[in-house]
Design an enzyme around this catalytic site. Structure first.
Site, PDB file in Angstrom:
ATOM      1  N   TYR A 101       0.849  -1.181   0.000  1.00 36.72           N
ATOM      2  CA  TYR A 101       0.222   0.058   0.022  1.00 36.72           C
ATOM      3  C   TYR A 101       0.818   1.242   0.009  1.00 36.72           C
ATOM      4  O   TYR A 101       2.119   1.337   0.837  1.00 36.72           O
ATOM      5  CB  TYR A 101      -0.740   0.087   1.246  1.00 36.72           C
ATOM      6  CG  TYR A 101      -1.732   1.405   1.455  1.00 36.72           C
ATOM      7  CD1 TYR A 101      -2.961   1.459   0.737  1.00 36.72           C
ATOM      8  CD2 TYR A 101      -1.192   2.412   2.066  1.00 36.72           C
ATOM      9  CE1 TYR A 101      -3.631   2.429   0.857  1.00 36.72           C
ATOM     10  CE2 TYR A 101      -1.718   3.633   2.049  1.00 36.72           C
ATOM     11  CZ  TYR A 101      -3.195   3.693   1.391  1.00 36.72           C
ATOM     12  OH  TYR A 101      -3.715   5.048   1.310  1.00 36.72           O
ATOM     13  N   GLU A 189      -3.329   7.337  -3.990  1.00 35.86           N
ATOM     14  CA  GLU A 189      -3.292   6.072  -3.513  1.00 35.86           C
ATOM     15  C   GLU A 189      -3.102   5.020  -4.493  1.00 35.86           C
ATOM     16  O   GLU A 189      -3.783   5.067  -5.421  1.00 35.86           O
ATOM     17  CB  GLU A 189      -4.460   5.677  -2.764  1.00 35.86           C
ATOM     18  CG  GLU A 189      -4.560   4.634  -1.847  1.00 35.86           C
ATOM     19  CD  GLU A 189      -5.805   4.433  -1.039  1.00 35.86           C
ATOM     20  OE1 GLU A 189      -5.973   4.740   0.103  1.00 35.86           O
ATOM     21  OE2 GLU A 189      -6.829   3.756  -1.813  1.00 35.86           O
TER      22      GLU A 189
END
Ligand code: GDP
Ligand code: MN
Length: 385
Positions: A101, A189
Site C-alpha cells: 500500500y 493512493e
C-alpha cells in the site's frame, strides 16, 4: 471530487509511475477488442467510485478475449454498493508476488501531507489501520521541500523492500508525491503497488480525490467529472453554485453562510433533531438560487420539515422570500416549513411570505425547536406552539 481508477492511473503515469497497459470499454464487444489488442491475460475492472470492488465481484481475471467479453458483460450494469457500473477498465494482467500500500493524504493535525506505506497492501487500508496500525508507516512531507531521497530510502527499508527495487520505488514515491501536489489532490493512493513475479514494481490500482476548491485551476481534471455517477441533487447544486451535502436526518436546512449552516445543524441537534443536509446558499443569493436550493432539499424523501434560516447581509430577505415562493409554486411541497428571516429587507421578505403557509420564528433557537417539534411530532402542531 472523486475520479475513476483509470483516470487516476493516467495521472500517475504522467508523473512517471509505471501502470499496466489497458483501455476503457463501455460494452462487452469493446472489452473483447481491447483484450485482443493487449494479447494474453487481462483483468476486467469495474470503474465505480467506491473501494472494495474486488470483494464485490467487480474485478475479474480473463485468460482469453472471449472470457474478457463475458466478464465485461457480467460486470457492466452490475450494482456495486449502490452504484451502477457503466465502464470497465481492461488492463494487461500481472503476476503478483507481493502487494504494497502506498498513499498520500493531508495530516490536518500536523498540517502537512503524509505518505503512508504498508507491506500489507491490497486490502482496505482502513482495516489495516484498525487492526494492526503498527503495520502502517507514516512519513510527513514538507510541501516546500517535497519528498526527500532519505525519506524514500527510510520507507523502502521499513517495509523490507528488496534492495534491487529501491530505485524504482523512489521514482514511484516521488511520482506519486508530484501527482498529488500537482493535481491539488487530497488523496493519491496506489493499492496495491505490486511486486511482480518478474521482480518489478507496478501500480495496478489507483485512486485520487481532488480538492473541489482547486478545480478552477485543474481544468483537465475538472473535465473528468462523471455525471453518470452524481446524484441529480449534486448536479443541480453544482450548477447553481450551492454548497450542498446530503446527510441522513429529517430536517432540511436552507441557510446562508457556511458558519451559520453549521450552527443551524448544531442547534437542530441540540434540540434533539437530525439535519437532512448541509446547504449554504452563499452570500447575495437571488430568487433563482433559492428556488434551486429548495428543490434540492425537497427532493430528499427523508425530509419531514424544512428549516430556513437566513441572516440577511448581502443576501436580501425579499429575494430569498421570492425564491421560496417561486419554488413552492413549482414543487408544491407537502412538508411544513419553518422560517427565520432577519437582517437586510427582512420586513419585506416576511410580508411576501405572510400569505404562504409557513411557521415563523424570531430566533434561531425558536426556529430549531419548532422544526424539531414538527419532525418528531412531539407537539401536536408546531404552529400552535
Ligand atoms: P479494489 O478491490 O477496488 O481495491 O480493486 P483492485 O484494483 O485493488 O483489485 C483488487 C485485487 O485484485 C487486488 O488487490 C489484486 O489482488 C487483484 N488484482 C488486481 N489486478 C490484478 C492483476 O493484474 N493480476 C492479478 N492476478 N490480480 C490482480
Ligand atoms: Mn485496490
Amino acid at each position: 471530487m472523486k475520479i475513476h481508477e483509470y483516470q487516476s492511473k493516467r495521472i500517475f503515469e504522467k508523473y512517471g509511475v509505471p501502470i499496466p497497459s489497458g483501455g476503457v470499454a463501455v460494452s462487452a464487444k469493446e472489452a473483447y477488442n481491447i483484450a485482443t489488442d493487449l494479447g494474453g491475460k487481462v483483468i476486467v475492472k469495474s470503474q465505480v467510485l467506491v473501494g472494495g470492488r474486488g470483494k464485490a465481484g467487480g474485478v475479474k481475471l480473463a485468460n482469453t478475449p472471449e472470457e474478457a467479453e463475458k466478464h465485461a458483460s457480467d460486470i457492466l450494469g452490475m450494482d456495486i454498493k449502490g452504484l451502477t457500473v457503466r465502464k470497465v477498465l481492461i488492463d494487461e494482467a500481472s503476476n503478483i508476488a507481493n502487494e504494497i500500500y502506498l498513499g498520500i493524504t493531508n495530516d490536518r493535525e500536523k498540517k502537512m501531507p503524509v505518505m503512508m506505506v504498508s507491506a500489507e497492501g491490497g486490502v482496505e487500508i482502513e482495516e489495516v489501520a484498525r487492526v494492526t496500525p503498527e503495520k502502517i508507516i507514516k512519513v510527513h512531507i514538507n510541501p516546500l521541500l517535497g519528498l526527500q531521497g532519505y525519506q524514500m530510502r527510510d520507507i523502502a527499508a521499513s517495509i523490507e523492500l528488496p534492495r534491487k527495487n529501491w530505485k524504482e520505488f523512489g521514482v514511484i514515491a516521488s511520482g506519486l508525491w508530484k501527482a498529488y501536489n500537482g493535481s491539488d489532490a487530497t488523496l493519491a493512493e496506489i493499492n496495491p503497488l505490486i511486486i511482480t513475479a518478474e521482480e518489478t514494481l507496478l501500480a495496478v490500482d489507483g485512486k485520487m480525490l481532488i480538492d473541489d476548491s482547486a478545480l478552477f485551476r485543474q481544468k483537465d481534471i475538472a473535465e473528468m467529472r462523471d455525471l453518470d455517477l452524481e446524484t441529480e441533487s449534486e448536479i443541480v447544486a453544482r450548477e447553481n453554485d450551492l454548497a450542498y451535502i446530503q446527510l441522513d436526518g429529517e430536517i432540511g436546512c436552507m441557510v446562508n453562510g457556511a458558519g451559520l449552516a453549521m450552527t443551524t445543524m448544531d442547534i437542530v441537534t441540540l434540540f434533539g433533531g437530525t439535519a437532512a443536509n448541509f446547504l449554504d446558499i452563499g452570500g447575495g443569493a437571488n430568487a433563482e438560487k433559492v428556488s434551486a436550493a429548495f428543490r434540492i432539499i425537497l427532493s430528499d424523501p427523508n425530509v419531514k420539515v424544512v428549516l430556513i434560516n437566513i441572516f440577511g447581509g448581502i443576501t436580501r430577505g425579499d429575494e430569498v422570500a421570492k425564491g421560496i415562493l417561486e419554488a413552492i409554486e413549482e414543487v408544491k411541497p407537502e412538508v411544513p416549513m419553518v422560517v427565520r428571516l432577519v437582517g437586510t429587507n427582512a420586513e419585506e421578505g416576511r410580508a411576501l411570505l405572510a400569505d404562504a403557509d409557513m411557521i415563523t420564528a424570531e430566533t434561531l433557537a425558536e426556529a430549531a425547536q419548532k422544526a424539531v417539534a414538527v419532525a418528531t411530532k412531539t407537539v401536536a402542531t408546531a404552529k400552535e406552539a
